[in-house]
Design a protein around this motif. Sequence first.
Motif, short mmCIF file in Angstrom:
data_model
loop_
_atom_site.label_atom_id
_atom_site.label_comp_id
_atom_site.label_asym_id
_atom_site.label_seq_id
_atom_site.Cartn_x
_atom_site.Cartn_y
_atom_site.Cartn_z
N UNK A 3 8.72 -1.88 -3.66
CA UNK A 3 10.16 -1.90 -3.36
C UNK A 3 10.17 -3.06 -2.22
N UNK A 4 11.63 -3.49 -1.85
CA UNK A 4 11.72 -4.59 -1.11
C UNK A 4 11.01 -4.64 0.42
N UNK A 5 10.90 -3.33 0.85
CA UNK A 5 10.33 -3.30 2.14
C UNK A 5 8.96 -3.79 2.01
N UNK A 6 8.22 -3.09 1.09
CA UNK A 6 6.83 -3.67 0.63
C UNK A 6 6.67 -5.09 0.60
N UNK A 7 7.59 -5.90 -0.14
CA UNK A 7 7.45 -7.10 -0.01
C UNK A 7 7.66 -7.87 1.22
N UNK A 8 8.41 -7.19 2.29
CA UNK A 8 8.60 -7.79 3.60
C UNK A 8 7.25 -7.82 4.18
N UNK A 9 6.47 -6.66 4.04
CA UNK A 9 5.40 -6.43 4.54
C UNK A 9 4.16 -7.39 4.08
N UNK A 10 4.38 -7.69 2.83
CA UNK A 10 3.43 -8.64 2.17
C UNK A 10 3.64 -10.23 2.82
N UNK A 11 4.96 -10.54 3.30
CA UNK A 11 5.49 -12.00 3.49
C UNK A 11 5.33 -12.04 4.97
N UNK A 12 5.28 -11.11 5.86
CA UNK A 12 5.35 -11.39 7.30
C UNK A 12 4.20 -10.39 8.03
N UNK A 13 3.54 -10.98 9.14
CA UNK A 13 2.73 -10.21 10.05
C UNK A 13 3.63 -9.02 10.75
N UNK A 48 14.68 -7.70 -6.88
CA UNK A 48 13.79 -8.16 -7.97
C UNK A 48 12.52 -7.53 -8.23
N UNK A 49 12.18 -7.41 -9.50
CA UNK A 49 10.73 -6.69 -9.65
C UNK A 49 9.85 -7.49 -9.09
N UNK A 50 8.61 -7.05 -8.73
CA UNK A 50 7.41 -7.60 -8.22
C UNK A 50 6.56 -7.79 -9.50
N UNK A 51 5.94 -8.83 -9.77
CA UNK A 51 5.05 -9.09 -10.75
C UNK A 51 3.62 -9.89 -10.10
N UNK A 52 3.14 -9.02 -9.82
CA UNK A 52 1.91 -9.56 -8.96
C UNK A 52 0.92 -10.85 -9.86
#
Length: 108
Positions: A3-13, A48-52
């Motif tokens: 979800x978008x929250x997890x994406x944020x954790x991937x992008x920031x410390x 958006x969907x996350x496509x690793x």
Amino acid sequence: MLNPIHKAHLLYWPDELNPALDHVPPEGVAPHPNERQMARTLVEAMADDFHPEQWRDRYRDAIEARIEDERAGRPSEAEMVTEPVSDLEAALRKSINEARAGRLNADQ
């Protein structure tokens, strides 16, 4: 799927993320309906969907390549340096010039 929250954790410390509690309106004050709609529109526009599979872990790739070189007995870049570095500035200039030459060759 993240979800978008997890994406944020991937992008920031973690220390770069502001706690949600810092953004809560004061007690008893509800957001204006226009603010709610604007927030909803913003989130929908950014969702958006996350496509690793579309991302490459270049650090991992480099480590795996180095391990493979080690197993195959190939020397590392550091081991291939045969000339002693007595003048650090000259060595840096040489490295910069080689990088620029490589970039020019790649552009052609």
